[in-house]
Design a protein around this motif. Structure first.
Motif, PDB file in Angstrom:
ATOM      1  N   ILE A 190     -80.408   4.622 -29.505  1.00  0.00           N
ATOM      2  CA  ILE A 190     -80.363   5.937 -30.151  1.00  0.00           C
ATOM      3  C   ILE A 190     -79.542   5.851 -31.426  1.00  0.00           C
ATOM      4  CG2 ILE A 190     -79.531   8.313 -29.925  1.00  0.00           C
ATOM      5  CD1 ILE A 190     -80.224   8.095 -26.936  1.00  0.00           C
ATOM      6  N   LYS A 191     -80.193   6.157 -32.547  1.00  0.00           N
ATOM      7  CA  LYS A 191     -79.530   6.120 -33.852  1.00  0.00           C
ATOM      8  C   LYS A 191     -79.510   7.491 -34.526  1.00  0.00           C
ATOM      9  CE  LYS A 191     -80.820   1.290 -34.774  1.00  0.00           C
ATOM     10  NZ  LYS A 191     -81.549   0.386 -35.702  1.00  0.00           N
ATOM     11  N   THR A 192     -80.532   8.298 -34.240  1.00  0.00           N
ATOM     12  CA  THR A 192     -80.637   9.609 -34.874  1.00  0.00           C
ATOM     13  C   THR A 192     -80.714  10.694 -33.809  1.00  0.00           C
ATOM     14  OG1 THR A 192     -83.045   9.370 -34.998  1.00  0.00           O
ATOM     15  CG2 THR A 192     -81.767   8.742 -36.944  1.00  0.00           C
ATOM     16  N   ILE A 193     -79.993  11.772 -34.049  1.00  0.00           N
ATOM     17  CA  ILE A 193     -79.951  12.892 -33.110  1.00  0.00           C
ATOM     18  C   ILE A 193     -80.302  14.174 -33.857  1.00  0.00           C
ATOM     19  CG2 ILE A 193     -78.468  14.305 -31.629  1.00  0.00           C
ATOM     20  CD1 ILE A 193     -76.864  11.823 -30.970  1.00  0.00           C
ATOM     21  N   GLN A 239     -76.689   9.656 -37.226  1.00  0.00           N
ATOM     22  CA  GLN A 239     -77.323  10.493 -38.226  1.00  0.00           C
ATOM     23  C   GLN A 239     -77.806  11.749 -37.506  1.00  0.00           C
ATOM     24  OE1 GLN A 239     -77.512  10.074 -41.577  1.00  0.00           O
ATOM     25  NE2 GLN A 239     -76.214   8.266 -41.288  1.00  0.00           N
ATOM     26  N   ALA A 240     -77.359  12.913 -37.974  1.00  0.00           N
ATOM     27  CA  ALA A 240     -77.625  14.153 -37.255  1.00  0.00           C
ATOM     28  C   ALA A 240     -78.427  15.125 -38.116  1.00  0.00           C
ATOM     29  CB  ALA A 240     -76.316  14.800 -36.823  1.00  0.00           C
ATOM     30  N   PHE A 241     -79.422  15.732 -37.498  1.00  0.00           N
ATOM     31  CA  PHE A 241     -80.210  16.779 -38.135  1.00  0.00           C
ATOM     32  C   PHE A 241     -79.921  18.081 -37.395  1.00  0.00           C
ATOM     33  CE2 PHE A 241     -82.313  12.891 -39.174  1.00  0.00           C
ATOM     34  CZ  PHE A 241     -82.853  13.078 -40.441  1.00  0.00           C
ATOM     35  N   SER A 262     -89.055  15.031 -36.105  1.00  0.00           N
ATOM     36  CA  SER A 262     -90.039  14.418 -35.204  1.00  0.00           C
ATOM     37  C   SER A 262     -89.802  12.930 -34.962  1.00  0.00           C
ATOM     38  CB  SER A 262     -91.455  14.636 -35.736  1.00  0.00           C
ATOM     39  OG  SER A 262     -91.614  14.009 -37.008  1.00  0.00           O
ATOM     40  N   ARG A 263     -89.037  12.270 -35.841  1.00  0.00           N
ATOM     41  CA  ARG A 263     -88.781  10.840 -35.664  1.00  0.00           C
ATOM     42  C   ARG A 263     -87.411  10.542 -35.078  1.00  0.00           C
ATOM     43  NH1 ARG A 263     -91.401   7.912 -41.058  1.00  0.00           N
ATOM     44  NH2 ARG A 263     -93.527   8.738 -40.794  1.00  0.00           N
ATOM     45  N   CYS A 264     -86.703  11.578 -34.654  1.00  0.00           N
ATOM     46  CA  CYS A 264     -85.369  11.370 -34.083  1.00  0.00           C
ATOM     47  C   CYS A 264     -85.469  10.743 -32.696  1.00  0.00           C
ATOM     48  CB  CYS A 264     -84.611  12.691 -34.012  1.00  0.00           C
ATOM     49  SG  CYS A 264     -84.088  13.296 -35.632  1.00  0.00           S
ATOM     50  N   GLU A 285     -95.070  16.926 -28.059  1.00  0.00           N
ATOM     51  CA  GLU A 285     -96.298  16.612 -28.782  1.00  0.00           C
ATOM     52  C   GLU A 285     -95.999  16.049 -30.173  1.00  0.00           C
ATOM     53  OE1 GLU A 285     -98.117  20.419 -28.700  1.00  0.00           O
ATOM     54  OE2 GLU A 285     -98.840  20.241 -26.627  1.00  0.00           O
ATOM     55  N   LEU A 286     -94.884  16.495 -30.778  1.00  0.00           N
ATOM     56  CA  LEU A 286     -94.529  16.067 -32.137  1.00  0.00           C
ATOM     57  C   LEU A 286     -93.857  14.700 -32.167  1.00  0.00           C
ATOM     58  CD1 LEU A 286     -92.961  19.163 -33.989  1.00  0.00           C
ATOM     59  CD2 LEU A 286     -94.913  17.802 -34.753  1.00  0.00           C
ATOM     60  N   CYS A 287     -93.012  14.435 -31.191  1.00  0.00           N
ATOM     61  CA  CYS A 287     -92.125  13.275 -31.236  1.00  0.00           C
ATOM     62  C   CYS A 287     -92.747  12.052 -30.581  1.00  0.00           C
ATOM     63  CB  CYS A 287     -90.804  13.612 -30.549  1.00  0.00           C
ATOM     64  SG  CYS A 287     -89.935  14.984 -31.325  1.00  0.00           S
ATOM     65  N   ALA A 288     -92.163  10.913 -30.858  1.00  0.00           N
ATOM     66  CA  ALA A 288     -92.605   9.663 -30.238  1.00  0.00           C
ATOM     67  C   ALA A 288     -92.415   9.738 -28.727  1.00  0.00           C
ATOM     68  CB  ALA A 288     -91.805   8.496 -30.802  1.00  0.00           C
TER      69      ALA A 288
END
Length: 321
Positions: free
Chosen positions: A4-7, A29-31, A82-84, A107-110
């Motif tokens: 896990i790199k992005t949240i 990296q946070a959104f 969507s790529r988090c 549905e959006l995310c990996a």
């Protein structure tokens, strides 16, 4: 599970911006997402204020503050998250709203993305059933204020995989949290215990057992609680406490969770605690003044006709308003 790199944190309110802050301070990296850019940016400003206070108190170095803020991106488009690798939902406690969001995110995310909920009481199993790949859905229940409270309650839904639990445990460790793991039952562990105590405190206030200040002091000084149950209700929000109580009463059928009349009256009158400046726990000597009580009238409700009443340092309209 991938590293896990992005949240992404969905919901920039009190809990959401708090979670985003600890994620950024942990080096992720946070959104920070909300339905409008203004709300997302407001959340970032709150984070900046928290970090400034940390710097002023000598608990955060200026360079740490700057690095954390540089890792946070406010967004108002779900496509942007969507790529988090990990998405943590912190939207209002509404089951249908959460199910709808998890369906959309799945549905959006990996398929490898972990979908977590910060719910304090709702069924994770029910939420997970709305998502594709429900084994990646898990509860990450943080506590307010997130950057100060050490506990992270990890909730395992019926569908949650061991790999998902292991991955979020790693995140919790990196955030500096101490973790407990619970099964998906109404109220989990922390909320069920905390709400039961808080509702009993409100009932004691209704009955005139003691003042709000003394009820809180009983738990703070006698049991070592850092904050009394009425102060805590004011901090959480009386409307939030009422909604959770109603849910637990419905699910568990125990009178321990039956909402007290005082709590319902306060919420109906818009007196929601700290966020409105109108409290259960009055901040000075909160003796009720203004004459005798009517028959069957709660101890917190003086009979004063159309006149205003003073509870400690707070002016309120009569209780029947």
């Amino acid at each position: 599970m991938a590293e896990i790199k992005t949240i992404a944190v969905l919901g920039a309110g009190t809990m959401g911006h708090g979670i985003a802050q600890v994620a950024a301070q942990a080096g992720y990296q946070a959104f920070l997402y909300d339905v409008s850019r203004d709300l997302a940016e407001k959340g970032v400003r709150k984070i900046s204020e928290n970090l400034k206070l940390g710097v002023d108190k000598g608990k955060v170095r200026p360079e740490e503050r700057d690095a954390a803020l540089a890792r946070i991106t406010p967004v108002d488009d779900l496509e942007a998250v969507s790529r988090c690798d990990l998405l943590i939902e912190a939207i209002p406690e509404d089951l249908s709203l959460k199910r709808s969001l998890f369906k959309k995110l799945s549905e959006l995310c990996a398929p490898t993305a972990i979908l977590a909920s910060n719910t304090s009481s709702l069924s994770l199993t029910d939420i997970a059933s709305a998502a594709r790949g429900p084994e990646r859905v898990v509860g990450m229940h943080f506590f307010n204020p997130v950057h100060l409270m050490k506990l992270l309650e990890i909730v395992r839904a019926y569908q949650t995989s061991d790999g998902t639990v292991q991955a979020v445990r790693g995140v919790g460790t990196r955030m500096g949290k101490q973790m407990i793991e619970v099964r998906d039952r109404p109220g989990f562990a922390s909320t069920r215990l905390g709400v039961a105590l808080g509702l009993q405190a409100v009932r004691m206030l209704e009955e005139g057992v003691a003042t709000a200040e003394d009820i809180d002091r009983a738990m703070e000084l006698g049991y070592g609680h850092p904050m009394g149950p009425l102060k805590l209700a004011d901090l959480v929000g009386l409307d939030v406490r009422l909604a959770i109580a109603e849910y637990l009463y419905k699910e568990l059928g125990s009178d321990a969770f039956r909402p007290p009349q005082l709590l319902k009256q306060m919420v109906r009158a818009g007196k929601l605690g700290r966020k409105t400046g109108l409290f259960l726990e009055i901040r000075s000597r909160d003796r009720i003044s203004g004459g005798p009580l009517r028959k069957n009238q709660p101890a917190w409700a003086p009979a004063l006709g159309g006149r205003r009443v003073r509870l400690g340092n707070l002016r309120l309209l009569p209780w029947l308003r």
